[in-house]
Design a protein around this motif. Structure first.
Motif, PDB file in Angstrom:
ATOM      1  N   VAL A  49       0.855  -1.185   0.000  1.00  0.00           N
ATOM      2  CA  VAL A  49       0.000   0.000   0.000  1.00  0.00           C
ATOM      3  C   VAL A  49       0.890   1.233   0.000  1.00  0.00           C
ATOM      4  O   VAL A  49       1.760   1.384   0.859  1.00  0.00           O
ATOM      5  N   ILE A  50       0.690   2.116  -0.967  1.00  0.00           N
ATOM      6  CA  ILE A  50       1.484   3.340  -1.092  1.00  0.00           C
ATOM      7  C   ILE A  50       0.568   4.532  -0.836  1.00  0.00           C
ATOM      8  O   ILE A  50      -0.508   4.638  -1.441  1.00  0.00           O
ATOM      9  N   GLU A  51       0.976   5.404   0.063  1.00  0.00           N
ATOM     10  CA  GLU A  51       0.197   6.618   0.297  1.00  0.00           C
ATOM     11  C   GLU A  51       0.199   7.470  -0.974  1.00  0.00           C
ATOM     12  O   GLU A  51       1.241   7.647  -1.606  1.00  0.00           O
ATOM     13  N   ALA A  52      -0.966   7.972  -1.350  1.00  0.00           N
ATOM     14  CA  ALA A  52      -1.092   8.720  -2.603  1.00  0.00           C
ATOM     15  C   ALA A  52      -0.183   9.951  -2.623  1.00  0.00           C
ATOM     16  O   ALA A  52       0.423  10.271  -3.649  1.00  0.00           O
TER      17      ALA A  52
ATOM     18  N   PRO B 244      -6.804  12.778  -9.935  1.00  0.00           N
ATOM     19  CA  PRO B 244      -8.148  13.350 -10.140  1.00  0.00           C
ATOM     20  C   PRO B 244      -9.238  12.663  -9.318  1.00  0.00           C
ATOM     21  O   PRO B 244     -10.278  13.259  -9.053  1.00  0.00           O
ATOM     22  N   GLN B 245      -9.003  11.420  -8.896  1.00  0.00           N
ATOM     23  CA  GLN B 245     -10.017  10.712  -8.115  1.00  0.00           C
ATOM     24  C   GLN B 245      -9.892  10.999  -6.624  1.00  0.00           C
ATOM     25  O   GLN B 245     -10.729  10.557  -5.832  1.00  0.00           O
ATOM     26  N   GLY B 246      -8.843  11.727  -6.247  1.00  0.00           N
ATOM     27  CA  GLY B 246      -8.667  12.042  -4.837  1.00  0.00           C
ATOM     28  C   GLY B 246      -8.382  10.827  -3.971  1.00  0.00           C
ATOM     29  O   GLY B 246      -8.805  10.760  -2.818  1.00  0.00           O
ATOM     30  N   LEU B 247      -7.648   9.862  -4.513  1.00  0.00           N
ATOM     31  CA  LEU B 247      -7.351   8.641  -3.758  1.00  0.00           C
ATOM     32  C   LEU B 247      -6.422   8.944  -2.591  1.00  0.00           C
ATOM     33  O   LEU B 247      -5.560   9.813  -2.660  1.00  0.00           O
ATOM     34  N   ARG B 248      -6.612   8.192  -1.519  1.00  0.00           N
ATOM     35  CA  ARG B 248      -5.728   8.331  -0.361  1.00  0.00           C
ATOM     36  C   ARG B 248      -4.591   7.325  -0.397  1.00  0.00           C
ATOM     37  O   ARG B 248      -3.499   7.598   0.087  1.00  0.00           O
ATOM     38  N   ARG B 249      -4.847   6.172  -0.965  1.00  0.00           N
ATOM     39  CA  ARG B 249      -3.842   5.118  -1.028  1.00  0.00           C
ATOM     40  C   ARG B 249      -3.946   4.392  -2.355  1.00  0.00           C
ATOM     41  O   ARG B 249      -5.008   4.345  -2.968  1.00  0.00           O
ATOM     42  N   VAL B 250      -2.835   3.805  -2.767  1.00  0.00           N
ATOM     43  CA  VAL B 250      -2.800   2.999  -3.982  1.00  0.00           C
ATOM     44  C   VAL B 250      -2.266   1.624  -3.605  1.00  0.00           C
ATOM     45  O   VAL B 250      -1.235   1.516  -2.935  1.00  0.00           O
ATOM     46  N   VAL B 251      -2.971   0.585  -3.992  1.00  0.00           N
ATOM     47  CA  VAL B 251      -2.552  -0.778  -3.697  1.00  0.00           C
ATOM     48  C   VAL B 251      -1.946  -1.401  -4.945  1.00  0.00           C
ATOM     49  O   VAL B 251      -2.553  -1.378  -6.023  1.00  0.00           O
ATOM     50  N   VAL B 252      -0.742  -1.931  -4.811  1.00  0.00           N
ATOM     51  CA  VAL B 252      -0.077  -2.639  -5.905  1.00  0.00           C
ATOM     52  C   VAL B 252      -0.022  -4.113  -5.523  1.00  0.00           C
ATOM     53  O   VAL B 252       0.454  -4.470  -4.442  1.00  0.00           O
ATOM     54  N   ARG B 253      -0.518  -4.954  -6.406  1.00  0.00           N
ATOM     55  CA  ARG B 253      -0.602  -6.379  -6.125  1.00  0.00           C
ATOM     56  C   ARG B 253       0.462  -7.162  -6.889  1.00  0.00           C
ATOM     57  O   ARG B 253       0.985  -6.701  -7.889  1.00  0.00           O
ATOM     58  N   GLN B 254       0.701  -8.354  -6.393  1.00  0.00           N
ATOM     59  CA  GLN B 254       1.628  -9.248  -7.063  1.00  0.00           C
ATOM     60  C   GLN B 254       1.004  -9.766  -8.338  1.00  0.00           C
ATOM     61  O   GLN B 254      -0.144 -10.221  -8.342  1.00  0.00           O
ATOM     62  N   GLY B 255       1.743  -9.684  -9.444  1.00  0.00           N
ATOM     63  CA  GLY B 255       1.248 -10.204 -10.703  1.00  0.00           C
ATOM     64  C   GLY B 255       1.274 -11.714 -10.703  1.00  0.00           C
ATOM     65  O   GLY B 255       2.165 -12.343 -10.113  1.00  0.00           O
ATOM     66  N   ALA B 256       0.281 -12.328 -11.334  1.00  0.00           N
ATOM     67  CA  ALA B 256       0.230 -13.792 -11.399  1.00  0.00           C
ATOM     68  C   ALA B 256       1.112 -14.278 -12.534  1.00  0.00           C
ATOM     69  O   ALA B 256       1.047 -13.776 -13.653  1.00  0.00           O
ATOM     70  N   PRO B 257       1.995 -15.280 -12.296  1.00  0.00           N
ATOM     71  CA  PRO B 257       2.853 -15.784 -13.374  1.00  0.00           C
ATOM     72  C   PRO B 257       2.052 -16.549 -14.407  1.00  0.00           C
ATOM     73  O   PRO B 257       1.103 -17.259 -14.083  1.00  0.00           O
TER      74      PRO B 257
END
Length: 251
Positions: A61-64, A81-94
């Motif tokens: 989780v990365i703070e916006a 533009p969406q006013g997000l508070r956090r951005v979640v980056v997930r593990q890509g599936a192989p």
């Protein structure tokens, strides 16, 4: 010297104007634990290799605000533009070839909405704490039906099964935590105007607050129909109906 200072001032003033506009990806993923600007944004260009976070689990989780600042330092402009508070980056599936992919949803980019997600993996029957849920952007078509919109509806509940970090909170993820366990000794109270009676018996089933529980009186062998109101406590008689509708009043 003066000309050099003026030139430097002009370059500094022009900096933001030279920044490249980028767009947040609908479902950011990374496959090696080092999250880069190129994995988070479309249009990152040569700044795409800049690392902005480390992922050690299924998600990070990365703070916006921090992400916006990292992009700015790399010469990119993200207006959020969406006013997000956090951005979640997930593990890509192989994939079968070993390459990483975001799965079928990768080709279905669309608007995102903030929903409650699990901040960490949670074991079955664990009681949910305030720090266990966070708001995160999820593609709107992936939002579970009936997803809770209030963290207070989640905190204090018990996990029905093992829950994975980064996934959206679903209504059937949780149940009310039990306060009485089967075969546990329970104190049952009967209250009426001018009368209070207490008896101890053995619970015949698990029960959460406000749920009915049959209790066996060990002295008489009779079964008492009661309602659980707290750890090892239940009520019967006129108070039972009130306990079903508002068990918190009996704490």
């Amino acid at each position: 010297m003066i000309r050099a200072l003026i030139a430097a001032a002009v370059l500094l003033a022009a900096g933001p104007a030279l920044a490249s506009d980028v767009t947040l990806k609908a479902n950011p993923v990374d496959d090696d634990g080092q999250v880069t600007l190129g994995e988070v944004f479309d249009g990152a260009g040569s700044a795409g290799s800049v690392v902005v976070a480390r992922r050690v689990g299924p998600t990070v989780v990365i703070e916006a605000g921090a992400l916006q600042a990292s992009a700015r330092r790399a010469g990119l402009s993200w207006t959020n533009p969406q006013g997000l508070r956090r951005v979640v980056v997930r593990q890509g599936a192989p994939t079968a070839s070993g390459a990483a992919t975001s799965g079928p949803a990768a080709g279905r980019a669309g608007p995102t909405v903030e929903v409650l997600t699990w901040a960490r993996s949670i074991a079955a029957h664990e009681v949910i704490q305030p720090e266990d849920v966070i708001w995160a952007p999820v593609q709107s078509h992936l939002v579970p039906a009936g997803a809770p919109r209030d963290a207070d509806a989640v905190v204090g509940m018990s996990a029905r099964r093992a829950l994975r970090a980064g996934t959206a909170v679903q209504p059937n993820d949780m149940v009310a935590p039990k306060v009485i366990s089967r075969n546990e000794m329970v104190t049952v109270t009967y209250t009426a105007p001018g009368v209070t009676l207490t008896v101890t018996g053995r619970a015949q089933r698990d029960a959460a607050r406000g749920q009915p529980v049959a209790v066996t009186n060990l002295q008489s062998g009779r079964t008492i129909d009661a309602v659980a109101v707290g750890p090892g406590r239940a009520v019967t008689g006129p108070a039972a109906q009130a306990a079903r509708s508002n068990p918190e009043a009996f704490q």
